[in-house]
Scaffold this motif. Sequence first.
Motif, mmCIF file in Angstrom:
data_model
loop_
_atom_site.group_PDB
_atom_site.id
_atom_site.type_symbol
_atom_site.label_atom_id
_atom_site.label_comp_id
_atom_site.label_asym_id
_atom_site.label_seq_id
_atom_site.Cartn_x
_atom_site.Cartn_y
_atom_site.Cartn_z
ATOM 1 N N ALA A 98 -2.849 -7.564 6.338
ATOM 2 C CA ALA A 98 -1.340 -7.331 6.161
ATOM 3 C C ALA A 98 -1.350 -5.571 5.894
ATOM 4 O O ALA A 98 -0.348 -4.956 6.241
ATOM 5 C CB ALA A 98 -1.001 -7.674 4.790
ATOM 6 N N CYS A 99 -2.530 -5.194 5.845
ATOM 7 C CA CYS A 99 -2.510 -3.526 5.312
ATOM 8 C C CYS A 99 -3.408 -2.442 6.305
ATOM 9 O O CYS A 99 -4.512 -2.928 6.526
ATOM 10 C CB CYS A 99 -3.070 -3.310 3.933
ATOM 11 S SG CYS A 99 -2.284 -4.723 2.855
ATOM 12 N N GLY A 126 1.105 -6.632 10.813
ATOM 13 C CA GLY A 126 0.622 -5.905 9.800
ATOM 14 C C GLY A 126 1.761 -4.579 9.483
ATOM 15 O O GLY A 126 2.481 -4.282 10.114
HETATM 16 N N1 UDP Z 1 4.140 -6.626 4.862
HETATM 17 C C1 UDP Z 1 4.609 -6.268 6.213
HETATM 18 N N2 UDP Z 1 6.052 -6.739 6.418
HETATM 19 C C2 UDP Z 1 6.675 -7.328 5.637
HETATM 20 C C3 UDP Z 1 6.040 -7.817 4.476
HETATM 21 C C4 UDP Z 1 4.726 -7.307 4.278
HETATM 22 O O1 UDP Z 1 4.000 -5.341 6.855
HETATM 23 O O2 UDP Z 1 7.722 -7.840 6.074
HETATM 24 C C5 UDP Z 1 2.833 -5.986 4.504
HETATM 25 C C6 UDP Z 1 2.974 -4.950 3.587
HETATM 26 O O3 UDP Z 1 1.772 -4.164 3.932
HETATM 27 C C7 UDP Z 1 2.736 -5.360 2.293
HETATM 28 C C8 UDP Z 1 1.816 -6.405 2.410
HETATM 29 O O4 UDP Z 1 2.087 -6.849 3.803
HETATM 30 O O5 UDP Z 1 2.404 -4.461 1.472
HETATM 31 C C9 UDP Z 1 1.749 -7.647 1.437
HETATM 32 O O6 UDP Z 1 3.169 -8.038 1.306
HETATM 33 P P1 UDP Z 1 3.512 -9.521 0.687
HETATM 34 O O7 UDP Z 1 2.348 -9.930 -0.528
HETATM 35 O O8 UDP Z 1 4.877 -9.677 0.286
HETATM 36 O O9 UDP Z 1 3.158 -10.433 1.863
HETATM 37 P P2 UDP Z 1 3.153 -12.055 2.127
HETATM 38 O O10 UDP Z 1 1.544 -12.297 2.326
HETATM 39 O O11 UDP Z 1 3.711 -12.803 0.966
HETATM 40 O O12 UDP Z 1 3.918 -12.252 3.586
#
Ligand code: UDP
Length: 607
Positions: A98-99, A126
């Motif tokens: 994600a990051c 990401g």
């Molecule tokens: N993120 C992103 N787009 C989105 C939501 C999240 O790129 O629409 C990335 C971003 O780096 C954020 C990280 O995913 O800090 C974690 O977000 P979250 O925990 O809400 O993600 P989930 O795994 O629940 O989708």
Amino acid sequence: MPATDQPVGRPSRQDLRARMLAQRYLRKDPSGQPIETTEQMFRRVAKAIAAVEERSGGPRSVVSALQNAFYRLMASGDFLPNSPTLMNAGREGGMLSACFVLPVPDSIDGIFEALKQTAQVQKAGGGTGFAFDALRPTGDLVASSGGTTSGPLSFMGVFASATGAIQQGAFRRGANMGMMSVHHPDILNFITAKDDSTAFENFNLSVKVTDRFMADLHENPGRPHIVQNPRTGERYVIPKTVPPHACTLADLLPADHANGACWTVMDLWNLIVSHSHRTGEPGICFIDAVNRNNPLPDCGRIEATNPCGEQPLLSNESCNLGSINLSRFVTSDGQDLDWRRLGRVIRRAVRFLDNVIDANTYPTGEIHQTTLAHRKIGLGVMGFADTLILRGIRYDSPEAETLARTIAGFLTETAHAASADLATLRGHFPSWPMSRWAKPPARPMRNAACTTVAPTGSISIIAGCSSGIEPIYSLATTRLALDGQEFFELHPLLERLGQKQGWLTNAVRQALARGEPIDGISAVPRRTAELFVTAHEVSPEWHVRIQAAWQSWIDSAVSKTVNLPAGSAIEDVDKVFRLAHKLGCKGITVYRDGSRAGQTLSGPSET
Ligand code: UDP
């Protein structure tokens, strides 16, 4: 549509979960029909994440047992990895993290190379973070053309447009973090960049302030604020006459010309605070606190985080996250947590997240190399507010603060022990000799950092729990989701308790849907009403204290928004920011209700 016009109490969380899974997570045929169930999705992910152990010589029987264990971890709802892992594992080109943080150098080639890499990261789901500090200030010279530069914000606009264009092809909206040091000459332009609410919509902005700046704010707030040109090292002050939206290098005075008519440290601070109060942006990043905990100081300074702020990263690092649903560990008598089972789940989740690093397909060679050298993972939690309710503890209480610290300590110590065990089994992360972990008393580790508290915006909906460490947002919520559709629901725990205690009549539902305070509804037992404290009822100070309690143990950072009621004053934001610094938070974001259009969560009163 007003919430009260909707069928009250319909099981919309289930609708939302099912629609979200079908639209974004499950594999589909070319016509867009899902071709896997949620269980099959978990099987697909478990298989892909366990398979890397077979590739690295793990016996088949162990890999197969592990595959089952990973499946149970997710299917039970104990733990979920971040969305890209759920969406992409076991699929062609599976990008699982994600990051990301990408470097933005001060050259056209460098900027557009970063832009291309951003496109590659975002089309795979990401989120990207950038520091714009290296870019020369607006009005500075461009040697090749003999002209002057249009400045960091115009380039940030290019990233925002690219993200907007990529959006359609991706599984979710692209998200960016833009960061700038309080000492960059363009800082006034940066702080005011989102005055126009349609500008930089896919960016979160954060100003990096140093401990020195905070010390000046306390001890010498009238001191002229100094900015520095990153290209030449020249230092300047900003005359008060400069309009904050359009500050160029030509407007600045050399630092030794400082006089009473310059922007002071206090003026800068007030500009940040008043903008945060008005629009929720910029947030603040306490960059020295971040770097004090940089596990790899010899590999570089940390200058940016991912979009939601919880994951500080070096340039070209990526990190995959995963979160444990704490509410599943409250004992049936509500008196404690099942620490032994939680410990087992933490260890298994660390192994899972470490495997994700090897199962991953990286968008660029540099990201691949850096991520494998440092092997950062981000194990965190969700369902903390639910856990407190089940334990009979109010969110805004010293007991909640203590429990936060206890769980965060247990999580981080257990994750470190698990990472150390993996290091024995598979070797330490390649950059370990350059890390803090190698300093006496040296401890071999598989991962440079292990714990992070993510927002869990989507995975908490899949898990059916409160998000991250946030308090309950509202007892009756209208969620704006996916295609802008609205979903109405009562808080699931309230629904459950109401059914069990026998007070959840239609009249009570109607009252809650209208946004009536729960403690004014006589049918609801007092103790129950007290526990269901919502984000706006929690005082700003308690929001910060809970964030700081978690941060005291977490390796990376903590995603948290301090929700303020619409009528909050600028001084409230000022206090929140100062307290966050005092209590050791790495960053802080406020959101005053109603201050931004299109918020994804809203209580009944605003819908
Ligand atoms: N993120 C992103 N787009 C989105 C939501 C999240 O790129 O629409 C990335 C971003 O780096 C954020 C990280 O995913 O800090 C974690 O977000 P979250 O925990 O809400 O993600 P989930 O795994 O629940 O989708």
